[in-house]
Motif scaffolding. Structure first.
Motif, PDB file in Angstrom:
ATOM      1  N   ASN A   1      11.615  19.041 132.367  1.00 20.32           N
ATOM      2  CA  ASN A   1      12.887  18.648 132.996  1.00 20.32           C
ATOM      3  C   ASN A   1      12.843  18.870 134.503  1.00 20.32           C
ATOM      4  O   ASN A   1      12.268  19.851 134.972  1.00 20.32           O
TER       5      ASN A   1
ATOM      6  N   ALA B   1      25.267  24.878 127.999  1.00 20.88           N
ATOM      7  CA  ALA B   1      23.835  24.565 127.975  1.00 20.88           C
ATOM      8  C   ALA B   1      23.191  25.097 126.692  1.00 20.88           C
ATOM      9  O   ALA B   1      22.364  24.429 126.063  1.00 20.88           O
ATOM     10  N   ILE B   2      23.598  26.311 126.307  1.00 24.42           N
ATOM     11  CA  ILE B   2      23.073  26.893 125.065  1.00 24.42           C
ATOM     12  C   ILE B   2      23.518  26.080 123.858  1.00 24.42           C
ATOM     13  O   ILE B   2      22.731  25.755 122.966  1.00 24.42           O
TER      14      ILE B   2
ATOM     15  N   SER C   1      24.422  22.998 123.872  1.00 23.66           N
ATOM     16  CA  SER C   1      23.742  21.711 123.925  1.00 23.66           C
ATOM     17  C   SER C   1      22.340  21.803 123.318  1.00 23.66           C
ATOM     18  O   SER C   1      21.917  20.917 122.560  1.00 23.66           O
ATOM     19  N   SER C   2      21.622  22.858 123.638  1.00 22.23           N
ATOM     20  CA  SER C   2      20.275  23.044 123.089  1.00 22.23           C
ATOM     21  C   SER C   2      20.325  23.182 121.578  1.00 22.23           C
ATOM     22  O   SER C   2      19.495  22.600 120.849  1.00 22.23           O
TER      23      SER C   2
ATOM     24  N   GLN D   1      19.761  16.068 132.464  1.00 24.45           N
ATOM     25  CA  GLN D   1      19.042  16.144 131.189  1.00 24.45           C
ATOM     26  C   GLN D   1      18.755  14.750 130.639  1.00 24.45           C
ATOM     27  O   GLN D   1      19.546  13.827 130.802  1.00 24.45           O
TER      28      GLN D   1
ATOM     29  N   GLU E   1       7.109  22.308 125.385  1.00 21.29           N
ATOM     30  CA  GLU E   1       8.055  22.385 126.506  1.00 21.29           C
ATOM     31  C   GLU E   1       8.444  20.993 126.995  1.00 21.29           C
ATOM     32  O   GLU E   1       7.672  20.040 126.862  1.00 21.29           O
TER      33      GLU E   1
ATOM     34  N   ASN F   1      20.965  19.856 120.063  1.00 19.04           N
ATOM     35  CA  ASN F   1      19.765  19.021 120.081  1.00 19.04           C
ATOM     36  C   ASN F   1      18.839  19.369 118.913  1.00 19.04           C
ATOM     37  O   ASN F   1      18.268  18.483 118.261  1.00 19.04           O
TER      38      ASN F   1
ATOM     39  N   GLU G   1      13.669  12.343 124.939  1.00 18.44           N
ATOM     40  CA  GLU G   1      12.987  13.594 125.270  1.00 18.44           C
ATOM     41  C   GLU G   1      11.481  13.529 125.009  1.00 18.44           C
ATOM     42  O   GLU G   1      10.728  14.293 125.598  1.00 18.44           O
TER      43      GLU G   1
END
Length: 291
Positions: A124, A56-57, A59-60, A101, A121, A63, A107
């Motif tokens: 999600n 997840a980290i 992936s962020s 996600q 923010e 992004n 997004e």
């Protein structure tokens, strides 16, 4: 997104965790060795959560880096992503869907109006895997409540009682073949030819000097009459041979030299002298014994 942990590791790991949870909470015979210990299952679950957190980290970060690329670089990046093998791509897509996600290109649809010093923010939703797990826990709770609290299903106390009964049966079966477990309370008169033959050999090797070969008695008492100093019958005779006679002047304790099965054999053999006529019978000692 390129995963740090290869799919060939993540997929079996998820499978083992799901399989382990099912085996642990649903009785279906013997559990696999790696599930017998709850700590092993907990360790696998922790590994999965660590993998999810790391990815997840990553992936962020990807992004953020992706947003910083120009259009040409984004095109090249997207082209590389499309070269992923179908099976791996299916796994990756399934994994992404489980996280719930939005794709990077979408997004902008979930960006909130809040702005904190240039930081905005994303709105999600909760990950589908979390929601499904939550719903499953509710279903499990309802089933558990109905089965064990409404219909009084078999609980751990019932299982313990069943295991106690099975253990007692197993012990009794074991005692039938484990002759050296015999003691004063459980000994029985032996009548088989092999047991009496072994008893005779033990008697002739250890007891003849005091009781004579025909049981008439010498230093020791007469074994052919109905009088007994410490009680007759197989249980008392076994105890006397095992623990010894009267303090200071009786027979020694043979439990240090003979096995329990051997004491049972010689006790059964010497009781065969009852009612016989020895060559030189010793005078009666003790009291008349009756069963």
């Amino acid at each position: 997104m390129r995963h740090l942990i290869p799919s060939w590791i993540r997929v079996p790991l998820v499978f083992f965790i799901i399989f382990g949870l099912v085996e642990y909470f649903v009785e279906s015979g013997e559990k696999p060795a790696f599930i017998e210990y709850p700590m092993v299952l907990l360790f696998l679950v922790l590994i999965l959560f660590v993998i999810i957190a790391i990815e997840a980290i990553v992936s962020s970060l990807e992004n953020i880096l992706y947003q910083s690329l120009d259009e040409e670089s984004k095109t090249r990046y997207d082209a590389i992503e499309t070269k992923t093998p179908k099976f791996i791509a299916w796994i990756q897509n399934t994994y992404k869907k489980s996280l719930g996600q939005k794709p990077i290109k979408e997004e902008h649809e979930i960006i909130l109006d809040h702005n904190y010093d240039g930081i905005r923010e994303l709105d999600n939703d909760l990950p589908p895997w979390w929601l499904y797990a939550f719903y499953a826990s509710i279903i499990f709770g309802v089933i558990y409540l109905v089965r064990y609290h409404v219909f009084n299903g078999e609980n751990q106390y019932d299982e313990l009682e069943t295991e106690y009964v099975e253990a007692k049966i197993a012990i009794e079966e074991y005692k039938k073949t484990a002759k050296d477990l015999v003691d004063f309370n459980t000994v029985e008169l032996l009548t088989s030819a092999s047991d009496l033959s072994n008893g005779k050999a033990i008697f002739e090797a250890n007891c003849v000097a005091c009781h004579m070969s025909d049981g008439g008695g010498g230093i020791g008492p007469n074994l052919t009459d109905e009088y007994w100093i410490l009680g007759g019958g197989i249980k008392n005779v076994f105890k006397t041979i095992s623990e010894g006679g009267r303090d200071g002047k009786g027979m020694i304790a043979w439990k240090q030299s003979l096995k329990p099965s051997e004491i049972a054999q010689v006790s059964s053999y010497l009781l065969q002298f009852q009612g016989t006529t020895p060559a030189k019978p010793k005078e009666a000692e003790g009291d008349v014994w009756q069963e």
